[in-house]
Design a protein around this motif. Structure first.
Motif, PDB file in Angstrom:
ATOM      1  N   VAL A 155       0.785  -0.840  -0.059  1.00  0.00           N
ATOM      2  CA  VAL A 155       0.671  -0.254  -0.051  1.00  0.00           C
ATOM      3  C   VAL A 155       0.849   1.517   0.047  1.00  0.00           C
ATOM      4  O   VAL A 155       2.139   0.600   1.079  1.00  0.00           O
ATOM      5  CB  VAL A 155      -0.568   0.001   1.016  1.00  0.00           C
ATOM      6  CG1 VAL A 155      -1.911   0.797   1.291  1.00  0.00           C
ATOM      7  CG2 VAL A 155      -2.079  -1.313   1.369  1.00  0.00           C
ATOM      8  N   THR A 190       2.122   5.002   0.525  1.00  0.00           N
ATOM      9  CA  THR A 190       2.852   5.267   2.132  1.00  0.00           C
ATOM     10  C   THR A 190       2.129   6.795   1.726  1.00  0.00           C
ATOM     11  O   THR A 190       1.823   7.490   3.093  1.00  0.00           O
ATOM     12  CB  THR A 190       4.124   5.333   3.222  1.00  0.00           C
ATOM     13  OG1 THR A 190       5.022   5.862   1.316  1.00  0.00           O
ATOM     14  CG2 THR A 190       4.254   3.801   2.943  1.00  0.00           C
ATOM     15  N   ASP A 215       0.009  10.049   1.209  1.00  0.00           N
ATOM     16  CA  ASP A 215      -1.142  10.603   1.288  1.00  0.00           C
ATOM     17  C   ASP A 215      -1.667  10.369   0.076  1.00  0.00           C
ATOM     18  O   ASP A 215      -3.137  10.183  -0.510  1.00  0.00           O
ATOM     19  CB  ASP A 215      -1.538  11.772   1.598  1.00  0.00           C
ATOM     20  CG  ASP A 215      -3.263  11.838   2.463  1.00  0.00           C
ATOM     21  OD1 ASP A 215      -3.364  10.601   3.198  1.00  0.00           O
ATOM     22  OD2 ASP A 215      -3.703  12.883   1.983  1.00  0.00           O
ATOM     23  N   VAL A 275      -2.601   7.002  -2.338  1.00  0.00           N
ATOM     24  CA  VAL A 275      -3.627   6.448  -1.606  1.00  0.00           C
ATOM     25  C   VAL A 275      -4.804   7.067  -1.727  1.00  0.00           C
ATOM     26  O   VAL A 275      -6.083   6.747  -2.145  1.00  0.00           O
ATOM     27  CB  VAL A 275      -3.645   6.469   0.130  1.00  0.00           C
ATOM     28  CG1 VAL A 275      -4.488   5.581   0.871  1.00  0.00           C
ATOM     29  CG2 VAL A 275      -1.870   6.271   0.449  1.00  0.00           C
ATOM     30  N   GLU A 291      -4.753  10.782   8.545  1.00  0.00           N
ATOM     31  CA  GLU A 291      -4.621   9.874   6.976  1.00  0.00           C
ATOM     32  C   GLU A 291      -3.442   8.051   6.965  1.00  0.00           C
ATOM     33  O   GLU A 291      -4.005   7.196   6.517  1.00  0.00           O
ATOM     34  CB  GLU A 291      -2.449  10.609   6.623  1.00  0.00           C
ATOM     35  CG  GLU A 291      -2.725  11.829   6.223  1.00  0.00           C
ATOM     36  CD  GLU A 291      -1.440  12.711   6.038  1.00  0.00           C
ATOM     37  OE1 GLU A 291      -0.225  11.894   6.679  1.00  0.00           O
ATOM     38  OE2 GLU A 291      -1.236  13.516   5.462  1.00  0.00           O
ATOM     39  N   MET A 292      -3.277   7.776   8.081  1.00  0.00           N
ATOM     40  CA  MET A 292      -3.486   6.673   8.653  1.00  0.00           C
ATOM     41  C   MET A 292      -4.531   6.294   8.607  1.00  0.00           C
ATOM     42  O   MET A 292      -4.444   4.546   7.788  1.00  0.00           O
ATOM     43  CB  MET A 292      -2.042   5.993  10.355  1.00  0.00           C
ATOM     44  CG  MET A 292      -0.884   7.384  10.266  1.00  0.00           C
ATOM     45  SD  MET A 292       0.065   6.027   9.235  1.00  0.00           S
ATOM     46  CE  MET A 292      -0.100   4.427   9.224  1.00  0.00           C
ATOM     47  N   ARG A 329      -7.086   6.394   6.950  1.00  0.00           N
ATOM     48  CA  ARG A 329      -7.294   6.442   4.997  1.00  0.00           C
ATOM     49  C   ARG A 329      -6.719   5.166   4.491  1.00  0.00           C
ATOM     50  O   ARG A 329      -7.059   4.400   3.479  1.00  0.00           O
ATOM     51  CB  ARG A 329      -7.248   7.568   4.443  1.00  0.00           C
ATOM     52  CG  ARG A 329      -6.881   7.329   2.873  1.00  0.00           C
ATOM     53  CD  ARG A 329      -7.005   9.253   2.223  1.00  0.00           C
ATOM     54  NE  ARG A 329      -7.819  10.690   3.605  1.00  0.00           N
ATOM     55  CZ  ARG A 329      -6.946  11.388   3.960  1.00  0.00           C
ATOM     56  NH1 ARG A 329      -5.927  10.829   3.912  1.00  0.00           N
ATOM     57  NH2 ARG A 329      -7.661  12.115   4.388  1.00  0.00           N
ATOM     58  N   ARG A 330      -5.208   5.029   4.995  1.00  0.00           N
ATOM     59  CA  ARG A 330      -4.543   3.685   4.527  1.00  0.00           C
ATOM     60  C   ARG A 330      -4.800   2.490   5.320  1.00  0.00           C
ATOM     61  O   ARG A 330      -4.845   1.431   4.001  1.00  0.00           O
ATOM     62  CB  ARG A 330      -2.866   4.682   5.302  1.00  0.00           C
ATOM     63  CG  ARG A 330      -1.850   3.454   4.101  1.00  0.00           C
ATOM     64  CD  ARG A 330      -0.497   4.151   4.328  1.00  0.00           C
ATOM     65  NE  ARG A 330       0.476   2.946   4.448  1.00  0.00           N
ATOM     66  CZ  ARG A 330       1.007   2.228   3.983  1.00  0.00           C
ATOM     67  NH1 ARG A 330       0.869   1.997   6.106  1.00  0.00           N
ATOM     68  NH2 ARG A 330       1.835   1.067   4.202  1.00  0.00           N
ATOM     69  N   ASP A 331      -4.903   2.703   5.617  1.00  0.00           N
ATOM     70  CA  ASP A 331      -5.432   1.374   6.392  1.00  0.00           C
ATOM     71  C   ASP A 331      -7.093   1.455   5.537  1.00  0.00           C
ATOM     72  O   ASP A 331      -7.132  -0.061   5.659  1.00  0.00           O
ATOM     73  CB  ASP A 331      -5.355   1.293   8.447  1.00  0.00           C
ATOM     74  CG  ASP A 331      -4.646   1.339   8.786  1.00  0.00           C
ATOM     75  OD1 ASP A 331      -3.740   0.833   8.721  1.00  0.00           O
ATOM     76  OD2 ASP A 331      -4.587   1.854   9.824  1.00  0.00           O
ATOM     77  N   LEU A 373      -7.347   1.748   2.500  1.00  0.00           N
ATOM     78  CA  LEU A 373      -7.534   1.396   1.172  1.00  0.00           C
ATOM     79  C   LEU A 373      -6.618   0.004   1.510  1.00  0.00           C
ATOM     80  O   LEU A 373      -6.995  -1.162   0.298  1.00  0.00           O
ATOM     81  CB  LEU A 373      -6.148   2.400   1.389  1.00  0.00           C
ATOM     82  CG  LEU A 373      -5.644   1.914  -0.236  1.00  0.00           C
ATOM     83  CD1 LEU A 373      -6.154   1.840  -1.530  1.00  0.00           C
ATOM     84  CD2 LEU A 373      -4.409   2.769  -0.761  1.00  0.00           C
ATOM     85  N   ARG A 374      -6.352  -0.420   2.320  1.00  0.00           N
ATOM     86  CA  ARG A 374      -5.663  -1.813   2.763  1.00  0.00           C
ATOM     87  C   ARG A 374      -7.086  -2.725   3.133  1.00  0.00           C
ATOM     88  O   ARG A 374      -6.637  -4.133   2.090  1.00  0.00           O
ATOM     89  CB  ARG A 374      -4.226  -1.514   3.960  1.00  0.00           C
ATOM     90  CG  ARG A 374      -4.006  -3.426   3.879  1.00  0.00           C
ATOM     91  CD  ARG A 374      -3.091  -3.384   5.156  1.00  0.00           C
ATOM     92  NE  ARG A 374      -2.480  -1.770   4.921  1.00  0.00           N
ATOM     93  CZ  ARG A 374      -0.904  -2.194   4.485  1.00  0.00           C
ATOM     94  NH1 ARG A 374      -0.588  -2.953   4.335  1.00  0.00           N
ATOM     95  NH2 ARG A 374      -0.072  -1.080   5.348  1.00  0.00           N
TER      96      ARG A 374
END
Length: 572
Positions: free
Chosen positions: A138, A140, A142, A145, A163-164, A166-168, A170-171
């Protein structure tokens, strides 16, 4: 008699049954009513071989009416361990209920077992989903993402999402697509993203060609050429002088050092003067030793005549506390640094010549280049800068420290500069190329003072770990560690002529003199009643000045003959 006759048949029957058991021959029981048959004459039997006991016959199993067959019970998986305060239901109760129902002839899964099984399956699915998500790559960034979420048809952000988070998200979306077999959609989105990024990078590279270095102004190039020419001449003169002292039989280096150390050991307090109504922060001698400059937390710098330490003028211009003062080694100029993020250049008559602005945080120490053409300043913005004295332009903004830069010093040849900071590190820079040629690691706390020895290859540093370290620039390592004080060392200064000794100022209210040959203690200058913030040595090595938070200037000298002569002349 009648009793005996009645019992005889039973007795004979019992005897016959015993004979049958012993001889393994069956003889029909005779009754008294049956006639006895004549028996054959007895024959001599052959030798009797003992027979093996026969295997008793197994009676056939009794015939039992068949029962209804038991239903096949599916395996029961144990639920996962309870998490987040979840109360685990007992499997023994469900097992007992199942057994009771099985014995009754019908098998049913209880509601509790079904809930446990569903919970277990859900936990296994979540675990597999997390494993699959952890294996996915994924981005890193933003922005990357958001771009991938947009390409997957998902909202690029949710209300209050960071941000974190949103990344989770997407994962997990990518893991869900992977588990559902929609890899083609995922790979297509990934390929489109890579294609767009590569096309953008190619367009940028076609438009702009980045150099591998940070291009500086033409003034910096001219300054480096000038510094290189200056340093070559000075280094050659220093080497010739060292060779002459080594080869000349009349030169006794040890005798000269012994004489200088003897003078230093005879230092006594010659004068003490109140320097300001606020604590003093720094001091500096002029090149001829006739003036002493001091600065205080009031933001005012003052000039004092030597050796009487009488006030000559005051330099007012800073809006915040003054942190350092330094005289030019060539001209009758001096520079001051302040917490108002500026450095100022003054004339000895008190007139302001230049103001150097550019630092983003308060200044700490300043130093003049030996040529007198450049000024170095350190700041709490993690940089040190080089300024042109004539034009006032900023020539160099040098980074390299991870925390605030505090001290700065220039090599006597002018080719090197040393900086130290709150990152417990001292760095040596080549001014001719702009490179960091040495990183001196050893202090365990911030380094506050740095000074080059006139011999050209020794460097002294002092810091908050109460030690003064002597570094050999030829070996690129520490030569000696002096456990100098019981509190932090605020400044370190070498004797400017030959480097026969060095002086350390400390917050333990003392300044100490150390031998430059074997680094043994020579003299302890005690007299201040508060932290000693700075010290300086006159050009001829006859005077040492110290300033302190007790607001006093103290002048130390090996003799008072000069002062007595001055007093005699005044009386005449």
């Amino acid at each position: 008699m009648e009793v005996d006759e009645q019992n005889s048949p039973s007795t004979s029957a019992a005897e016959s049954s015993v004979a049958v058991a012993d001889g393994q021959t069956t003889v029909p029981n005779s009754t008294p009513n049956e006639p006895i048959q004549p028996s054959a004459p007895p024959l001599v039997p052959p030798a009797v071989i003992p027979s093996i006991a026969p295997i008793p016959a197994i009676p056939p199993p009794p015939v039992v009416n068949p029962l209804a067959s038991l239903p096949v019970r599916p395996p029961v998986f144990k639920p996962p361990l309870p998490q987040n305060g979840e109360v685990r239901t007992s499997d023994s109760d469900s097992d007992n209920e199942d057994e009771g129902q099985a014995t009754a002839g019908e098998y049913e899964i209880s509601e509790e077992s079904r809930l446990v099984r569903e919970r277990q399956e859900k936990a296994m699915q979540e675990l597999m989903m997390k494993r699959r998500a952890a294996a996915l790559a994924v981005p890193t960034n933003d922005m990357a993402v958001r771009t991938r979420l947009r390409r997957l048809g998902e909202p690029i952000t949710l209300f209050g999402e960071r941000e974190m988070e949103r990344r989770d998200r997407l994962r997990m979306i990518m893991a869900k697509l992977d588990s559902e077999g929609q890899l083609e959609k995922l790979m297509k989105a990934h390929e489109e993203e890579e294609g767009a990024v590569s096309a953008k990078v190619e367009d940028i590279e076609e438009d702009i060609e980045y150099p591998f270095y940070t291009e500086g102004p033409k003034e910096l190039l001219d300054a480096r050429i000038d510094i290189a020419k200056y340093s070559v001449v000075k280094a050659a003169a220093r080497l010739q002088r060292a060779q002459r002292k080594r080869d000349d039989p009349d030169e006794d280096i040890d005798a000269e050092i012994d004489w200088a150390l003897n003078q230093a050991s005879n230092l006594v307090l010659d004068c003490s003067e109140i320097g300001d109504d606020r604590p003093l922060s720094s001091c500096s001698f002029s090149r001829d030793g006739k003036l002493l400059a001091t600065c205080s937390l009031k933001g005012v710098a003052k000039l004092w005549s030597m050796p009487r330490v009488s006030k000559v003028s005051a330099l007012k211009g800073h809006t915040e506390r003054a942190t350092d003062v330094a005289f030019s080694p060539v001209h009758d100029h001096l520079a001051t640094a302040s917490a108002d993020r500026t450095a100022k250049l003054w004339n000895t008559d008190g007139s302001l010549l230049k103001t150097f602005e550019g630092h983003l945080d308060r200044l700490a120490r300043i130093a003049f280049h030996p040529s007198g053409k450049y000024l170095g300043t350190t700041s709490f913005d993690k940089t040190w800068r080089l300024w042109d004295i004539d034009s006032g332009a900023e020539l160099l903004l040098q980074e390299g420290h991870s925390r605030s830069v505090y001290g700065i010093a220039f090599h006597q040849d002018g080719s090197l500069a040393a900086s130290c900071g709150l990152d417990a590190l001292a760095r040596v820079w080549d001014l001719r190329t702009g490179r960091s040629i040495l990183a001196l690691e050893g202090h365990v706390k911030p380094v506050l003072g740095v000074s080059f020895s006139p011999n050209g290859y020794h460097l002294a540093t002092g810091g908050e770990d109460n030690t003064c370290r002597i570094w050999d620039l030829r070996k690129k390592k520490a030569l000696y560690i002096i456990p100098a004080h019981s509190n932090l060392i605020s400044q370190v200064k070498y004797e400017p002529q030959e480097g026969c000794y060095l002086v350390t100022a400390s917050y333990d209210m003392t300044a100490k003199v150390w031998s430059g040959r074997d680094f043994k203690p020579v003299k302890s200058l005690s007299g201040h009643e508060a932290k000693v913030t700075a010290a300086d040595i006159s050009e001829d090595g006859r005077y040492i000045a110290t300033v302190s938070h007790d607001r006093t200037i103290k002048l130390w000298t090996a003799g008072n003959s000069d002062r007595e002569n001055d007093m005699d002349m005044d009386m005449d």
